[in-house]
Scaffold this motif. Structure first.
Motif, PDB file in Angstrom:
ATOM      1  N   GLY A 175      43.626   0.836  -8.576  1.00 44.54           N
ATOM      2  CA  GLY A 175      43.930   1.499  -9.839  1.00 44.54           C
ATOM      3  C   GLY A 175      42.702   2.062 -10.519  1.00 44.54           C
ATOM      4  O   GLY A 175      42.791   3.030 -11.285  1.00 44.54           O
ATOM      5  N   TYR A 176      41.538   1.496 -10.235  1.00 42.88           N
ATOM      6  CA  TYR A 176      40.306   1.955 -10.872  1.00 42.88           C
ATOM      7  C   TYR A 176      39.885   3.336 -10.377  1.00 42.88           C
ATOM      8  O   TYR A 176      39.025   3.971 -10.988  1.00 42.88           O
ATOM      9  N   LEU A 177      40.498   3.797  -9.291  1.00 43.63           N
ATOM     10  CA  LEU A 177      40.271   5.179  -8.869  1.00 43.63           C
ATOM     11  C   LEU A 177      40.698   6.142  -9.977  1.00 43.63           C
ATOM     12  O   LEU A 177      40.093   7.211 -10.163  1.00 43.63           O
ATOM     13  N   ALA A 178      41.735   5.766 -10.718  1.00 44.64           N
ATOM     14  CA  ALA A 178      42.189   6.607 -11.832  1.00 44.64           C
ATOM     15  C   ALA A 178      41.136   6.670 -12.925  1.00 44.64           C
ATOM     16  O   ALA A 178      40.877   7.736 -13.508  1.00 44.64           O
ATOM     17  N   TYR A 179      40.522   5.534 -13.209  1.00 42.25           N
ATOM     18  CA  TYR A 179      39.448   5.523 -14.204  1.00 42.25           C
ATOM     19  C   TYR A 179      38.265   6.356 -13.720  1.00 42.25           C
ATOM     20  O   TYR A 179      37.638   7.093 -14.490  1.00 42.25           O
ATOM     21  N   GLY A 180      37.950   6.262 -12.420  1.00 39.69           N
ATOM     22  CA  GLY A 180      36.885   7.068 -11.848  1.00 39.69           C
ATOM     23  C   GLY A 180      37.167   8.547 -11.986  1.00 39.69           C
ATOM     24  O   GLY A 180      36.279   9.351 -12.317  1.00 39.69           O
ATOM     25  N   ALA A 181      38.431   8.949 -11.750  1.00 38.15           N
ATOM     26  CA  ALA A 181      38.817  10.350 -11.911  1.00 38.15           C
ATOM     27  C   ALA A 181      38.668  10.783 -13.365  1.00 38.15           C
ATOM     28  O   ALA A 181      38.254  11.912 -13.665  1.00 38.15           O
TER      29      ALA A 181
ATOM     30  N   VAL B 280      32.439   0.563  -6.435  1.00 37.20           N
ATOM     31  CA  VAL B 280      32.796   1.331  -5.242  1.00 37.20           C
ATOM     32  C   VAL B 280      33.919   2.317  -5.566  1.00 37.20           C
ATOM     33  O   VAL B 280      33.899   3.468  -5.119  1.00 37.20           O
ATOM     34  N   ALA B 281      34.904   1.859  -6.354  1.00 37.19           N
ATOM     35  CA  ALA B 281      36.018   2.742  -6.718  1.00 37.19           C
ATOM     36  C   ALA B 281      35.522   3.969  -7.466  1.00 37.19           C
ATOM     37  O   ALA B 281      35.925   5.099  -7.175  1.00 37.19           O
ATOM     38  N   ILE B 282      34.617   3.763  -8.424  1.00 38.61           N
ATOM     39  CA  ILE B 282      34.091   4.884  -9.195  1.00 38.61           C
ATOM     40  C   ILE B 282      33.215   5.773  -8.316  1.00 38.61           C
ATOM     41  O   ILE B 282      33.276   7.004  -8.384  1.00 38.61           O
ATOM     42  N   GLY B 283      32.397   5.141  -7.466  1.00 38.40           N
ATOM     43  CA  GLY B 283      31.500   5.908  -6.611  1.00 38.40           C
ATOM     44  C   GLY B 283      32.216   6.723  -5.550  1.00 38.40           C
ATOM     45  O   GLY B 283      31.814   7.851  -5.245  1.00 38.40           O
TER      46      GLY B 283
END
Length: 447
Positions: free
Chosen positions: A275-281, A397-400
């Motif tokens: 779910g943190y991929l959404a925050y990264g986006a 890692v998710a954000i990167g």
């Protein structure tokens, strides 16, 4: 005396209404706030500074910013698991000393026009930051009463919210004025205050060490015979062996996966990472998206709305977690994050953008700190820092990786589609969380 499992965060006796806001908690809050504020202040200024000082292009300038995150990621991954063996207090003081030294060295680069050396400095600074942040978080979260763990960690993580809100403002102000020396001097002053605060985190436990040893011997007993009774005695004495305040140097251990990650923290960490991929986006593409749809004015207030919503709701969500368990508040958090991405994808005006920001603040503010509590709950105290490190490594890692995993969507289909794709990604994250929870791999409501 009956045998029991090793000291664990699943059963932690404490006194009713034991306070959260102890001097150690306040000092740890200050350290984490300063670390995050300096991190964000320098992050937003690095590209401009590199262009001015080294005549760096966009790629090199961007790398001077992102290499800091790489340093933090590497230090957490390779050294996070051994912090408890060395001693949390020792590591915190050593790494905060490194923070001061690195910040001081920024001022020397006026006379060292070599961007390669500067990149090395940024990497080392990131490494010290990653270990400092991981260690102070472990010390503070370990000291929070178990029955109020969700509330306490929620309050503590407000230090991140404040740092993320004020740091970019500070960095942008000095960067826009072209006054990078004043930026570095300001950061040096802040981190010096942070160093003093770090001593406030460490020294109370050192003063109590002899009292614990003489009064009960509970710390040594808890380590050697692993009894619940000894654990309770050590907690009542006010100090943990693994806090690093009194810890002895570690014994030599063979190289293994456990030196780098805490396996018991992986299920909830993996679930939230999806779910943190959404925050990264969100943090990566909000500005170009706003420019594309003509909402740059509202976008300048996006993270103000985000931070206010998070600041207001985090204490409430923490108390909810403590009283009712994780399922309800985590469900709300995932739902708000998904709704934020949905509204973002269809945003037609500034109001919709700011509503999306507020929902994202509630979502991340519910999922991130309570997920950290769940990651630590299954682990014995001497693996608390490894669990903490594992959790934040995967979020980093998710954000990167976000630009590599989903960045291709925007050029092909537009930013609206990119944010709409994040809705099923958040839903998948919730499904993974519930699957691991039903399998017993995520600790549910406290006993």
């Amino acid at each position: 005396m009956p045998q029991a499992s090793a000291k664990s965060n699943t059963v932690q006796p404490d006194k009713p209404n034991e306070p959260i806001f102890t001097p150690r908690f306040i000092a740890g809050f200050a350290v984490n706030f300063i670390l995050y504020m300096q991190y964000y202040a320098l992050m937003v200024a690095m590209a401009g500074y590199s262009a001015m000082q080294f005549a760096a292009g966009a790629t090199e300038g961007g790398f001077t910013a992102s290499v800091f995150i790489l340093g933090a990621l590497c230090s957490r991954l390779f050294f996070g698991g051994v912090i408890d063996k060395v001693g949390r207090g020792r590591v915190l003081v050593a790494c905060m000393t490194g923070e001061v030294a690195c910040t001081l060295l920024y001022l020397a680069f006026e006379h060292v026009p070599a961007i390669g050396v500067f990149i090395v400095l940024r990497f080392l600074h990131g490494a010290f930051y990653g270990l400092s942040q991981t260690t102070v978080t472990s010390i503070v979260s370990s000291a929070v009463p178990f029955s109020r763990k969700g509330e306490g960690v929620g309050y503590y993580m407000l230090s991140v919210t404040l740092g993320a809100a004020l740091g970019p403002l500070m960095g942008s102000a000095f960067s826009n004025a072209g006054d990078f020396d004043m930026l570095f001097f300001s950061c040096l002053g802040m981190i010096a205050v942070g160093y003093v605060a770090a001593l406030g985190v460490v020294l109370p436990g050192r003063r109590r060490r002899s009292e614990v040893s003489k009064a009960t011997g509970a710390t040594e007993v808890a380590h050697s015979v692993n009894t619940a009774e000894a654990t309770a005695a050590a907690e009542k004495a006010g100090v943990s062996e693994q806090s690093g305040d009194a810890g002895k140097p570690a014994k030599t251990h063979k190289l293994s996966l456990a030196n780098f990650i805490e396996v018991r923290a992986l299920p909830v960490s993996v679930a939230i990472t999806v779910g943190y991929l959404a925050y990264g986006a969100l943090i990566t593409y909000i500005n170009p998206y706003a420019a594309e749809v003509g909402l740059t004015g509202a976008a300048s207030f996006f993270f103000v709305s985000y931070s206010i919503a998070m600041f207001v709701t985090r204490p409430f969500t923490g108390r909810w977690f403590d009283s009712a368990g994780d399922k309800g508040i985590m469900t709300l958090g995932f739902a708000c994050l998904g709704a934020s991405m949905l509204i973002m994808g269809f945003a037609q005006n500034g109001a919709m953008l700011l509503v999306s920001a507020a929902l994202a603040g509630v979502g991340v503010g519910s999922v991130q700190p309570n997920g950290l509590v769940l990651a630590m709950r299954r682990c014995p105290d001497d693996r608390l820092t490894a669990a903490n490190s594992t959790y934040f490594v995967l979020l980093d890692v998710a954000i990167g990786l976000c630009p590599f995993l989903v960045g291709w969507i925007a050029p092909a289909f537009g930013y609206r589609v990119l944010f709409l794709v994040m809705v099923p990604v958040v839903a998948a994250s919730y499904v993974v969380y519930m699957a691991f929870r039903r399998a017993g791999l995520i600790a549910g409501k406290k006993k």
